[in-house]
Structure formats: C-alpha cells, structure tokens
Design an enzyme around this catalytic site. Structure first.
Site, PDB file in Angstrom:
ATOM      1  N   GLU A  35     -10.395 -12.713  -6.595  1.00 29.46           N
ATOM      2  CA  GLU A  35      -9.110 -12.724  -6.403  1.00 29.46           C
ATOM      3  C   GLU A  35      -8.984 -13.053  -4.900  1.00 29.46           C
ATOM      4  O   GLU A  35      -7.654 -13.464  -4.179  1.00 29.46           O
ATOM      5  CB  GLU A  35      -8.706 -11.039  -6.147  1.00 29.46           C
ATOM      6  N   GLU A  60     -16.070 -11.258   3.243  1.00 31.93           N
ATOM      7  CA  GLU A  60     -15.043 -10.934   2.142  1.00 31.93           C
ATOM      8  C   GLU A  60     -14.135 -12.275   1.776  1.00 31.93           C
ATOM      9  O   GLU A  60     -13.959 -12.015   0.547  1.00 31.93           O
ATOM     10  CB  GLU A  60     -13.750 -10.017   3.171  1.00 31.93           C
ATOM     11  N   GLU A  70       1.003  -1.249  -0.062  1.00 32.36           N
ATOM     12  CA  GLU A  70      -0.082   0.036  -0.115  1.00 32.36           C
ATOM     13  C   GLU A  70       0.894   1.232  -0.136  1.00 32.36           C
ATOM     14  O   GLU A  70       0.496   2.152  -0.651  1.00 32.36           O
ATOM     15  CB  GLU A  70      -1.027   0.111   1.158  1.00 32.36           C
ATOM     16  N   GLU A  80       2.130   1.664  -3.349  1.00 30.27           N
ATOM     17  CA  GLU A  80       1.010   2.329  -4.237  1.00 30.27           C
ATOM     18  C   GLU A  80       0.947   3.739  -4.133  1.00 30.27           C
ATOM     19  O   GLU A  80       0.953   4.430  -4.968  1.00 30.27           O
ATOM     20  CB  GLU A  80      -0.325   1.688  -3.777  1.00 30.27           C
ATOM     21  N   LYS A 126     -15.827  -9.726   7.457  1.00 28.91           N
ATOM     22  CA  LYS A 126     -14.655 -10.643   6.963  1.00 28.91           C
ATOM     23  C   LYS A 126     -15.220 -11.888   6.481  1.00 28.91           C
ATOM     24  O   LYS A 126     -14.561 -12.796   5.723  1.00 28.91           O
ATOM     25  CB  LYS A 126     -13.384 -10.859   8.174  1.00 28.91           C
ATOM     26  N   CYS A 169      -8.484  -2.185   3.564  1.00 29.56           N
ATOM     27  CA  CYS A 169      -8.527  -3.359   4.261  1.00 29.56           C
ATOM     28  C   CYS A 169      -9.776  -3.574   4.919  1.00 29.56           C
ATOM     29  O   CYS A 169      -9.930  -4.761   5.585  1.00 29.56           O
ATOM     30  CB  CYS A 169      -7.274  -3.358   4.979  1.00 29.56           C
ATOM     31  N   SER A 209      -7.144   1.403  -2.904  1.00 30.87           N
ATOM     32  CA  SER A 209      -5.901   0.766  -2.973  1.00 30.87           C
ATOM     33  C   SER A 209      -6.405  -0.368  -3.414  1.00 30.87           C
ATOM     34  O   SER A 209      -7.201  -0.985  -3.087  1.00 30.87           O
ATOM     35  CB  SER A 209      -5.404   0.688  -1.541  1.00 30.87           C
ATOM     36  N   CYS A 214     -11.091  -1.406  14.216  1.00 25.52           N
ATOM     37  CA  CYS A 214     -11.265  -3.053  14.277  1.00 25.52           C
ATOM     38  C   CYS A 214     -11.606  -3.198  15.579  1.00 25.52           C
ATOM     39  O   CYS A 214     -12.143  -4.188  15.978  1.00 25.52           O
ATOM     40  CB  CYS A 214     -10.174  -3.892  13.569  1.00 25.52           C
TER      41      CYS A 214
END
Lengths: 583, 581, 112, 154
Positions: free
Chosen positions: A369, A363, A280, A283, A360, A301, A321, A511
């Site tokens: 991917e 996810e 990241e 990037e 999650k 994320c 990102s 989180c």
C-alpha cells in the site's frame, strides 16, 4: 514536603531536595562536571568514570552522576588531582576509539570529541587498540558501529527499559563487552522496530541513522526530477536546536529554505494530517456510532508502533486504524492528485519527507500500500538531524531567512494537523472532528487537554453528545504494554472494553521526541518543542481538520467521501503478523 | 609404664643423619633393656620444621627438638623408662594455629547433622532464639566480639547487621557469599564442604538478627561437592526444625535457598552478587544506596562471606567476649589463610590475628619448598592485594598492618615467593586475572586494566621504556580513583606494590633487558655450552624455527633472532648442554 | 517431621562426636578426593567388611593439610590417635590390618 | 547429543524454578548440566516460556564464563591457572596441550575429542600444577607427561 539538603560545593552553599545527585546540585550553582555516559534523559549508568569528585573526609573519589548529596557534605569538583584522573580516563577511552572523526557521522556533534577538545588532548599516550567488530547496516535505517561504542549503556537502557524492545543488549564482558542484538544475529533480524531512540541518545558515532542526504542532493541536481518536499510537525519546532535556538517554530523559514534548495513544490505533512483525521475520525465514528468494526480503535500513524504491533501484538490488528500515516498520504497525493492537476509525469516526481523519525525510512517500503500511486509514494525520508546537515552544506543562513508560504494545495493546515507532532495530538485532533461527525455540530471548546502532557499513559473520558468516550494515550513503547494488556484482559474475560479509542506513539513525548530529532533530548526539551506545537495550534484560525478548505477541495474534486473507494485505495493500508520475534 | 612409641623425623638437621640416628636409638634401647618398652616409628611429617631431629614420644605426647646423639641416653632413661619430661630438649609444642572457623573440618562428618550437634552445633542458634530472644542482643554479642568481614574489606559485621535491622520494610534478605573467586584461596570451599552446618547456622542467626525471613546461599558452580553438602545440610536442618517455620518453637520463621554462581569473579562484589542472584549480568551498581538499605530486589540485604558466617555460631554460644580475647586491638579472632606458592606445606592454616608472617611461613607451613632458595616476599590478598617483601616478615598480621604495607587481608590468599619468581611476571598474572574478570561496565577498569597489561607485556618482552613505569602509575591511580567497584579500584594493587618494593626488578627488565629471576622468557638467551655439547644434533631436529645451525664437526649455535625461546632444545638435550641465562 | 528438642541437643553435645572407640576418618573434600580419597574411603569400607575388622569408617572435611592428601585419621583403643598422609588403597589395607587389627602403627605414613 | 529431548528436559527444569524469583541462571545451569552447553533453541524456548527477553538471556549467558554456547568436546580438559599452579608452571602445561592438540583455549579439536579450558583454581593447590580431564584430576603434572595422559582418552 521534600526534605531539603544543605551542602557545599567548591565553597558555594547549595540547597537541594533530598535525593538530588551531586551532578544535578552542582549544575544549580553553575558548575559543570564532565560526563560521557550520563544523559539528562536517563538514569545514571555510572560507566564512564569521568564525573568523579572528592567528598571531604574520604580519600576516595565519587561519581557525581549517581551519588546523592547529603547534609553538610563538602564537595570539590575540580582540582588538579581530579582533572588529572579525568584526563587519564579520557585518554584511556580514546585509546579504544577510532580516530575517524573527520569521516564520522558525529563529527562536530560528538560528546567524546567535544570532551577530548575541552581537555586539549593532543597526543596519544596509550597504545591504540580497536575492537574488530563489523558495521551492521542490516535494518537499512539504523547503523551500528560497535567499534566506536564507549559502552555507556544509554542505547541499551532506551531500547530495553523505555521502549521494551530488547533489540540491543550487552554481550560478553570485560574487554569483550559489546553492544549487539541477542545471540549474534544482525539488527535486521532482531526485534528492532527502528524507533531510533538508540541513535538519538548515543554520545558518539556508534549508532547513527542511515544518511540519505546524498540521495536528496542527487535528485535536486537532476534536472529531469521534479522534487517535492514535506515536513512533519515535530521537525519545525526542533530544527532550530541545531542552530542554537530552542522552542521556536521555523515553519515559514523552512518553506523558504526548501525553495532555495531547489524543491519545486513545498508541501506540509500537517495538511495530510488533516486528511488523515478525516479518515481516522470517520473510522472511529463507523465503529463507535454505527458499531461497524471492533473497538477500541487504535491509531496507526507511528511506524515504529506499527512494527512493534506486527511483531509482538498481532492480535491487535483488527483494532488498528487502517488509515496510512500522514506523510504516506501526502506521498500518494503528490504522485496522483498533484501530478494530475499540474499535468506532470508522476515518474518524475521525487518525494522527500523530512521527519523527526528514523522508522519512517522503513515505513516507505513497508507494504504494497506504500505504492498506492503505482510508484513508491515517498522516495526518501530524511530526519531532522540530516536536514540540519543539509542546511549547513547548502550555505544558507537559515536563521535569517525570510518567511515564505507553502504550496497551498497540499500544504495549508489547521491546528489539528500540527498537533500530530506531540503525544495526545492525534487523539485530540481526531476527537475535534469526530465530535462534528457524530453530532453534526462543532465542539464549543476544541481543546481536549486530558490528552496532553508527558505522563506515560493518559486515560480519560470525553463527553460527545452525552455519550462517554473512554480514551487512552500512550507514548514510549514500554507504556504501551500496559494499555494493550488491559484491552486483552477485558477481551479474555468478555468484559466491557476499557477504551473506545487509543493513541500510541513509540517515542517518549510523541514525534517531538522522535528518534531522528536533534541530540540531547530530555523532558525539558520535549516540553519546549511541544509548547511550540500547541502555540501553532492556538495561533491558527482553523483548528479542526474538516474545515481545512484545501482538504475539502481535495475530497470534493478528487477523493469523494472519506472511507470511499478512492480513499480506500489511496489512504488505507493493511497489517500482517510478522514472523514471531522473541524479545 | 605403658608401651612407648617414639616418632622420629629428621626436619633438616645439619649434624645428624636420620637413618643412623634410628639405628643408634634402637641399639641404645636394646642396651638399656628397654627394647620391649618402646618402638621406633619414623614418620613422614611431624608438624615441626627446621628443628633438626625431632622426636615425639607417645602417649606422653612430648616433643623433643634438635636432638643429638648425646641426648639419646638421657631420653631413654628419663622419658621412656621413668616418664619424666626433659625440659631443655622439650620443643615449645604450642600450636601456632588456632582453629575456630575450621574447628569441625576434619572432625565431623559433613553429611551428618548429628555429628555437628554432637560437636556443639546449633547451640549458638539456640542461645540467640531462646535465651537472648532479641535482635539487638544478638547484634550486641557480635559487636563485643569485634568480628570483621572476612571477605576482604574487613567491615565490622555488627554495623552492617545493625543498619539492616533498622530498616523498616516488609522483607529483608540474608545472603551468604560463597563465590570464592580468588585464584589460590579456597577456605570457603573447605568450610562449605567440611562443616556446612556452621554456615547454615550462621546464616539463620544472621537472618534473625537483621529480621530477614529468607536467605540465599550463593555458591560457585565450580564447587559441586560444596553445593551437595549444603543441600543436604539444609534438608537435615529443616527436618530437625532448625530451619523453616517456627524454629525451635521460638516463633522465628526462616527459609534458605541455594543459588549458583556461574564463573564471574566480580560477583564477589556485593552489588554484582545481588544482580547475579536476581538472574542478571553481574555488573556492579553505584553505592549508595548500600545493599543494607536497598539490596536484593530493592529490599535491605546483608551479604556476609562464608568464613564470617561460620564464626558466628561460636560467637553466640561462647559469647562475644570470648572471640575478643583473641587477636589484636583492631582485628579480633582468627583468619584462615590458603598458603601456597614456594612453600613446603601448602594448605589451609587458621591463625590468630597478630601472628607474624614469618611464623606462618616458617613455623606453621614448614618453610620454603626449596630451602636452598631465598624467600623474596609474601603476597597476600589475591588479585586485589600486594606483596610484602621479606624485610617485613615480622609484621603482625592484621587488617591495619597489611594495609599500611600496601597489601590487604583480602579473602586470605597467601603466596610465598622465592628468588626464582619474577615480580613483573607475578604482577602480570594478577592483573591478567582482573582484566579477564572485569565486568566491562566502567571504562577505567575495562580499558585501564587492559592498557596496563599491555605495558607489562611490553616490559617482560624486553621492549619496555622507563616512561612506561610512569604510565603504569598514572593508569593505576586513575583506576583506583575512578573505577566503580572494588575490583577495578584494587586491580592495580599488585602492580603498584611490586613497583613500590621491587622497582629495581622492573628496571632490570627495561634497562638491562634481563629478568633477574630468569622467568620472562623473551629476556632469556639459550646458549649451547661447547664443553658439554656432544654434537648429537637432537636440538637441531627439535627446534621449531630452525634457529640452531652448525654441524657435527664445528658444533652448534643458536641464532638469537630466530629463537622463539620455546625451550625445546633444553628439554631434549640429554647432556644439559643448552643453558638459559 | 522429627523436630529436635533442646534437651536432645544437649545430651548429644555431652556425648561428643566420637561415640565409638575405634574409628577411621577420611578427609573427603575436593582436594582430598582429587588426590584419591574417594578410592581410599571405598577401599576401607570394602576391605573392613571383607576382613571382618570392626571399626567405624567415616568421612570428614578437609583438615587443611593439602600437601599430604589423602589424609586418614585413625583412633584405635590402646594406640595414640594418628593421622596418616598420602594414603593409597594399599596403605589403607595396611592400616586396617596392621593398625586396627594388630595395633601397630604403619610406619612412614604418619603425618601427625 | 543422541538422547536430547529438549522440550521435556526444559519443561521439567522450568517447572521446578518458574515460580521462584530470579531463577534464570539456575535454569541455564540445569540445561548446561544436561547438554554441556546451552543450545540456541533452549534460549529461544526459555525466552517464550519464562517471558524473559532473549536479549536478557544472551546477556547472561555471555557474561558468565561457566555457560557455553557451543557443544563441548567428548573430553574436557581444564588446566588450572590459579596462583599456585601458575607459579609452578601451569602456563607451560597449557602451551603443551595447545601444541599437542592444535587448539586454543576455549576451543574444541576438529574431531570433537578434546575441549580445552583454562580455569582459575580447581581448589587443590596442594597438588599444583593441576589439570582435570572430565572428572579426573591430575596433580603435580609435568609437561612431559601430558602426551601420555592424553593417550588414555579416545
């Protein structure tokens, strides 16, 4: 200066700031007033009617949760009359609630059950009647059981006001009132982003995370499987709460725990967070220093945030990102790098992620991917709350376990990796490394404290080698709108963009305040959990991701350069606009 | 002597028969040579009840009651021919009604602002803006008048206004509560439809007094005519410069808009109404903060109901002292009641506070629908009110007295109940209403109301136990104390008050399994009377559950287990042989 | 804009509501209309025109006597002011002919 | 709903109310007046046009009795269950309509001809018990008359 109010509660003098409610004031003098709908984290909804108290001079009873204390008020919080009314109200609520306690996800952890126990309710005086509303498991993440709902309104508040998602709403009225997505569609079809805040705030079993612990146990029992586990930063500082300990970091006890439970390898998401930063930050440097790609760069994320963006702000895709979230990176690495180095058949790997997060769970199958290893990179996600249950089932005396180390290869982490768990952490970690990437030097001070704290939107300017970097950190989805709108406005007007780098976390506090964390979260707890995380950072010798020796080895041995071909294949993802949802 | 018209009405005379009387009167007129001097007009109603034969002689406008045959001669000689009034026959014609709020209803064309102005309208506004020229002085007049909110709780209007006036802020709102939801009360509708300008004028004066620049009229969507007339009134007032910028050149600017309710009784509650005006679910909020401090869009807001506001213009134009002379020590002015139920003349009556219930029922509204039946009680205050048994009919009506009897003034519903009405059934009706209308937000009201209704159903189905009465009381108490808003706090009142005065009736349902009024159908028994039955068998064909068996020889009987008490058999029997008991 | 002046208001107030001598008012609130007041009102307007009877016909609000709707109040010079109740279209015509034109009261329908 | 032009109708109503605060309920009234109910497409469009969450719109529609989510019948029967009507036997009228049309409160007959609502006070207590079909009010209705009354509607 605040005006102070003096009053008397149960004969005890109390002095509080003007505007303090009777409930809060009573707490200050060690008096607990029962309530079912009021959550420390939220404004009062005044729904349950249990917190009633008497005020001298009135023959009414008042709700302590929302009545501000006034000068010279004399309050009685508990007398036989009040207790009798509370008991009746509680019995009424119970008459409209199934007696499924033994088979309920909230058994022994339910606010209603606890009150029923406190009041010693052993007989049902009123005829039981239940609302026949089917369970809704359509998200695969959050399970709605409106039958168990007591209509406290907490979930509605967090979903609509804190998160600005509006997946949940009250429909109908009177006895017909129920929680539901708008217009009788199921949760899966609703704008729900699976952040799980509703489940974290629900007092009963009406909204719970989908329980995947059985799948983990099954895999652990299966001798063919090679079970690996990873824990997210925020889990280690909150799991203790399930055992009565707050603000403590249980990283090394958790490692020990996982081995005893039968995991063959114990990794840490924090390691992958360091990897994530390598990508990241690269990037960012590409876009910022080499003008390759649009600014601001926005972190990605947080899966609830990704879902939110894909649904409501798809015009922001180019700013995102492309780096996958840390636990996905670690998942991919276990089924490629780890299996290659240890000569294990990747198909035998069963990867478990322990996350503070419900989204999650969604996810891990979000897009192609997430199968970068050729297999589903992460097999199961369980939340902190599920882990707590597993610990209890395993019969392990968690608090007294010895400390152990993780499996270094995909486990050792730097201070930058662990702060991912708190709002502003990803930004701070990325800046530490970006500084190095841009200047080739190490920052003298690795702390960028302007990113820290619980303010909804934190904006600041960071000086990197004489260049000002404008950053923004937003948490709690309702605050995100503010930041996004600023960017959009500037774009529309063709003005200079307000930020270069933006961090977004869906849950208030980041989180640590995730939707899968132990119950009763409030700012006080968020601060304790956050403090434990920054303590971990402080205690580390290495505090920047690019210095993590295992990360260096990973790139040297296996990946090549950040943003290189292999990195791209394993660590990056794409986004797409989801069918336009209407909030 | 002008030509006389003698209106004749037999109002339930015991001794005389109206028709014969008319003939006698005509004969005697002819005999006295007065046949050309007067005509006799029998009328359908004369506004006097239970007073035997009543004559009204026009244009003298004198009314004689309890007139007997022997009086005819005297009446012809003295009144018809000589124009003198006979004191001993004269009926005390003082109208028990006093119309203030309803003053213009039936007088002016509601669509004509000119009519309203001709009737003295907008003089109150003029006085407020051009003579008093002070918010405090307007509020002072209200204080002097002693006007209390007519919407239910009876809070002094001036106090509310004063609180809002003292708030320092850029924006305040005035709201008119026209969401009349009480089933059986429709005085607000009547005023909005019959005298819309009075409400508009009241709103402007109130807006001026509290310092608002915007008013909302919140009206039930079920009242389309009221909405239409208010719309027209607003338009006309705007055109005349009585609304809008610089009203009557006073410098005061005020705008008004209509907002429709959408069928939620709870929106009569102030905070719920505010939520509804804001376009949200009408769920109440905890108070404090009170709307006068933090209301619509968090700005100080005053909510008054239609009847209250309609009284304001006259308080201003006549002065506060004028209203204070009417009524009792604590309750000033008049109150409009919607009187229905087992009453002869159901309708709207406006009476001064302090009048007794007996006067309202028997003198203003014409007595019972069926005079053969006995009055049992009067229910006031609608779903939040209670019953007042017949023993208390002589109580003067005001806020305090009704409260003492366990009822309330409420918005002014008044239901006359006779011995054929069942108190359990009545309580069930009102409670059912509140259960339907509960917003569902707070548990005591939502679940408590439902559970009480189940208990009442159980009792009226003959399955009640004595312990259920305690449960009813226990839930009712919890609802009163722990409900968030007025709806929940008062929803149990009809049950509590019927229990207080008519516990025996409840017990009859529970212990004897009988409904004394014969209303609760599951406690009824249908029986075929052998003496009346002609054995035609029609009832058998019409029984939906085949509960009637037998044959033409032996006769028919009803199986009480199979019978679902639908009443079809009674209805189809031409010989009235099926009786219910 | 035709703003009204205080003076105009005062002079209007002095004149009073009923500026003509012969008039009929029909109670036209929801309750009246439900009982048929709209038909009565329309009949009065039509028939008065057809029969060349000069009388001002107005609508007004509800007088509260719901049991007697539709209510029609009649004021004709030389006769006392009376209110008819439970008026139908036929009775309306009778009122025009008998009461307004011939100055005789319509029996059986007088309520007040 | 032959002549429904949702977009144009909605646009017209929204235009009138858009800039006023708290106008959602008024716009819903406007739509319901046109169609007799609030079609789901309307709610969706409204949400986008006004930038009001769909959830908020449904919260409101389902809270208020007045708003309907299903198309009404050709003829709408409202039986009054205000206090006066109740005391004079309105419950029997409701039973009779239910029996004759084989529907419950809030339901429409299979052929779409009738919809039955129970309402609280039509404001004509003097005529109790009262029922209303479309705009026409029937006062002092007796149970036996209902079948006959219903025959006038096709």
């Amino acid at each position: 200066m605040y005006k102070m109010i003096e009053a008397v509660i149960n004969g005890i003098k109390v002095e509080v700031k003007e505007g303090t409610t009777i409930l809060e004031a009573a707490k200050k003098v060690q008096i607990k007033i029962p309530t079912l709908c009021k959550h420390q984290d939220l404004p009062p909804s005044a729904a349950c009617g249990l917190c009633i108290v008497k005020i001298k001079g009135s023959n009414k009873m008042f709700r302590a949760c929302c009545t501000p204390l006034e000068e010279k008020m004399e309050i009685v919080t508990n007398d036989p009359d009040i207790v009798a009314v509370r008991r009746t109200v509680l019995e009424l609520i119970l008459s409209n609630h199934p007696n499924d306690c033994l088979t309920c996800a909230r058994n022994n952890n339910c606010e209603l059950q606890k009150l029923a126990a406190d009041f010693g309710i052993s007989e049902e005086h009123f005829k039981k009647f239940l609302r026949q509303i089917p369970k809704d498991s359509s998200t695969g993440v959050i399970e709605l059981q409106p039958e168990k709902c007591i209509l406290c309104g907490r979930c509605i508040y967090v979903c609509q006001q804190d998160q600005d998602v509006w997946a949940l709403s009250f429909l109908e009225r009177g006895m017909g009132t129920r929680i539901s997505p708008a217009g009788d569609i199921n949760m899966g079809e609703s704008p729900c982003v699976k952040c799980g805040q509703c489940s974290a705030h629900c007092p009963t079993g009406a909204i719970v995370e989908k329980d995947d612990t059985e799948r983990v146990w099954a895999a652990l029992r299966d001798s063919e499987k090679h079970c690996v586990v990873q824990i997210a930063p925020a889990v280690r500082v909150a799991i203790g709460e399930a055992f009565g300990v707050t603000g403590a970091n249980f990283t090394n006890k958790l490692y020990a725990l996982f081995r005893r439970m039968g995991f063959k390898a114990v990794f840490d998401t924090n390691f992958a967070a360091d990897v994530c930063i390598m990508e990241e930050a690269s990037e960012f440097v590409e876009r910022f220093a080499h003008k390759k790609g649009p600014l601001p760069l926005i972190t990605s994320c947080c899966p609830a945030w990704v879902d939110f963006m894909e649904k409501f702000h798809p015009d922001m895709i180019e700013h995102f990102s492309s780096t996958k979230s840390p636990h996905e990176i670690l998942g991919t690495l276990t089924k490629t790098y780890y299996t290659e180095k240890h000569n294990i058949d990747p198909k035998k790997i069963f990867g478990v992620s322990i996350m503070p997060c419900t989204a999650k769970k969604y996810e891990i199958t979000r897009s192609g991917e997430m199968f970068a290893s050729g297999l589903q990179d992460i097999d199961v996600v369980i939340t902190t709350r599920e882990l707590a249950r597993m610990i209890k089932q395993s019969g392990i005396d968690f608090l007294n376990l010895p400390d152990e180390e993780c499996d270094h290869m995909l486990g050792d982490y730097t201070g930058a990796g662990v702060i991912f768990g708190a709002t502003g952490g990803v930004m701070e970690a990325a800046l530490r490394t970006a500084y190095h990437f841009v200047t080739g030097k190490e920052a003298e001070k690795v702390e960028f404290k302007t990113t820290r704290g619980l303010k909804g939107v934190k904006e600041s300017e960071i000086n990197i080698a004489g260049t000002k970097v404008r950053i923004a950190v937003a948490h709690g989805l309702s605050h995100v709108e503010e930041v996004i709108n600023k960017i959009r406005e500037a774009k529309k007007k063709g003005e200079e963009l307000p930020y270069h780098f933006v961090e977004v976390m869906a849950c208030p506090g980041g989180c640590v305040g995730g939707g899968g964390q132990p119950y009763m979260v409030c700012d006080e707890l968020r601060k304790e959990r956050t403090a434990a995380i920054y303590q971990d950072d402080d205690d580390r010798v290495l505090r920047v991701s690019h210095k993590n020796p295992y990360v260096k080895r990973l790139y040297a041995d296996y990946i090549g350069n950040p943003l290189g071909d292999k990195a791209h294949k394993l660590f990056h993802t794409e986004y797409k606009s989801r069918p336009q949802y209407t909030r | 002597m002008p030509h006389k018209i003698i209106l004749v009405k037999d109002t339930g005379a015991v001794e005389n028969k109206g028709v014969d009387f008319n003939t006698m009167l005509a004969n005697q007129l002819r005999d006295s040579g007065a046949a050309e001097k007067a005509s006799i007009v029998p009328v359908a109603d004369i506004g006097v009840y239970d007073k035997g034969l009543v004559l009204r002689i026009l244009p003298d406008n004198v009314t004689y009651s309890n007139v007997r045959e022997a009086d005819i001669k005297k009446i012809i000689e003295q009144t018809v021919l000589a124009g003198k009034i006979i004191e001993e026959l004269s009926h005390d014609g003082r109208d028990k009604q006093l119309r203030i709020v309803l003053k213009n209803c039936g007088l002016v064309d509601p669509d004509s602002i000119d009519d309203y102005i001709r009737a003295g309208g907008y003089q109150g506004l003029r006085k407020a803006l051009l003579e008093l020229k002070s918010q405090d002085k307007v509020i002072e007049e209200l204080k002097k008048s002693g006007l209390r909110g007519r919407g239910g709780a009876g809070f002094p209007t001036w106090m509310k206004w004063s609180t809002a006036k003292n708030q320092k802020t850029d924006q305040k709102y005035m709201i008119c509560n026209g969401d009349e939801g009480d089933p059986g009360a429709y005085m607000d509708r009547s005023v909005l439809e019959g005298d819309p300008h009075a409400v508009v004028e009241g709103m402007i004066i109130a807006g001026y007094a509290i310092g608002a620049s915007k008013g909302y009229l919140y009206i039930r969507a079920e009242y389309p005519l009221a909405v239409k007339r208010i719309e027209k009134a607003l338009e006309d007032a705007r055109e005349y410069g009585l609304l809008g910028e610089n009203i009557l050149e006073s410098g005061f600017t005020y705008e008004m808009e209509i907002r429709l309710g959408a069928g939620a009784f709870v929106c009569g509650e102030e905070t719920a109404l505010i939520a509804s005006v804001e376009g949200k679910r009408g769920t109440p909020k905890p108070r404090p903060p009170f709307p006068a401090v933090k209301g619509l869009w968090d700005k100080p807001s005053i909510i008054n109901n239609v009847e209250t506001l309609a009284a304001v213009p006259q308080i201003l134009s006549n002065g506060g002292d004028w209203l204070a002379k009417i009524g009792t020590a604590t309750s000033k002015g008049t109150k409009v009641f919607a009187i229905t139920g087992k009453i002869k003349n159901s309708g709207l009556v406006e009476v001064p506070m302090g009048i007794t219930l007996r006067e309202i029922v028997f003198e203003v509204a014409g007595g019972l629908l069926n005079p053969e039946k006995k009055i049992k009680a009067v229910q006031t205050g609608g779903p939040s009110g209670g019953v007042i048994p017949k023993d208390f009919l002589d109580t003067p009506v005001d806020y305090e007295n009704l409260g003492k009897l366990g009822s309330i003034m409420g918005s002014g519903g008044m239901i006359v109940i006779d011995e054929t009405d069942c108190m359990v059934d009545l309580a069930k009706f009102y409670l059912g209403f509140c259960v339907d209308e509960s917003c569902g937000k707070c548990a005591p009201c939502r679940i408590g109301g439902y559970q009480m209704l189940q208990l009442l159903n159980k009792i009226s189905n003959g399955e009640g136990e004595l312990a259920d009465l305690d449960k009813l009381k226990r839930i009712a108490y919890a609802m009163q104390k722990a409900s968030l808003c007025g709806l929940g706090q008062t929803a149990a009142n009809p049950v509590l008050s019927t229990l207080k005065y008519f516990e025996d009736e409840y017990k009859a349902h529970i212990v004897n399994k009988k409904c004394p009024a014969g209303k609760c159908k599951y406690l009824l028994m249908y029986k075929i009377g052998e003496d009346k039955c002609k054995r035609c068998g029609v009832c058998v064909k019409n029984c939906p559950t085949q509960a009637i068996s037998g044959n033409r020889e032996k006769g028919f009987t009803i199986d009480q287990v199979k019978c679902i008490k639908c009443g079809n058999c009674t209805e189809v029997c031409k010989f009235e042989a099926v009786a219910k008991e | 804009m035709k703003k009204i002046s205080v003076e105009t208001m005062d002079s209007m107030k002095k004149e009073g509501v009923d500026t003509s001598k012969n008039w009929i008012k029909v109670g036209m609130s929801t309750c009246g209309i439900a009982a048929g007041a709209d038909v009565v009102y329309a009949t009065l307007l039509d028939e008065a025109k057809k029969r060349n009877i000069e009388v001002v016909i107005k609508k007004c609000g509800c007088a509260g006597k719901c049991f007697a709707e539709p209510l029609v109040e009649v004021n004709v010079e030389g006769l006392p002011r009376v209110t008819y109740g439970k008026v139908t279209a036929e009775v309306a015509v009778t009122i025009l002919e008998r009461h307004v034109r011939n100055k005789k009261l319509v029996k059986d329908y007088i309520f007040f | 709903m032959e002549t429904k032009n949702l977009d144009a109708d909605l646009e017209r109503i929204v235009k009138k109310w858009k800039d006023k605060k708290g106008s959602l309920i008024m716009i819903l009234h406007g739509m319901q007046n046109l169609y007799g109910y609030v079609p789901r497409e309307t709610a969706l469009k409204l949400s986008q046009t006004l930038d009001v969450p769909l959830a908020r719109i449904y919260e409101v529609i389902t809270f208020y009795n007045y708003f309907k989510l299903e198309p009404p019948g050709k003829h709408n029967i409202s039986v009054c269950l205000g206090t006066a009507c109740y005391l004079k036997g309105a419950a029997d009228l409701i039973d009779e309509v239910k029996k004759l049309l084989e529907i419950n409160e809030g339901e429409t007959t299979k052929d779409g001809l009738f919809h039955l609502d129970v309402v609280r006070c039509l404001g004509c207590c003097g005529l109790a018990p009262v029922m209303m079909i479309d705009e026409k009010v029937y006062g002092k209705v007796q149970r036996k008359q209902i079948a006959e009354i219903l025959q006038n509607y096709h």
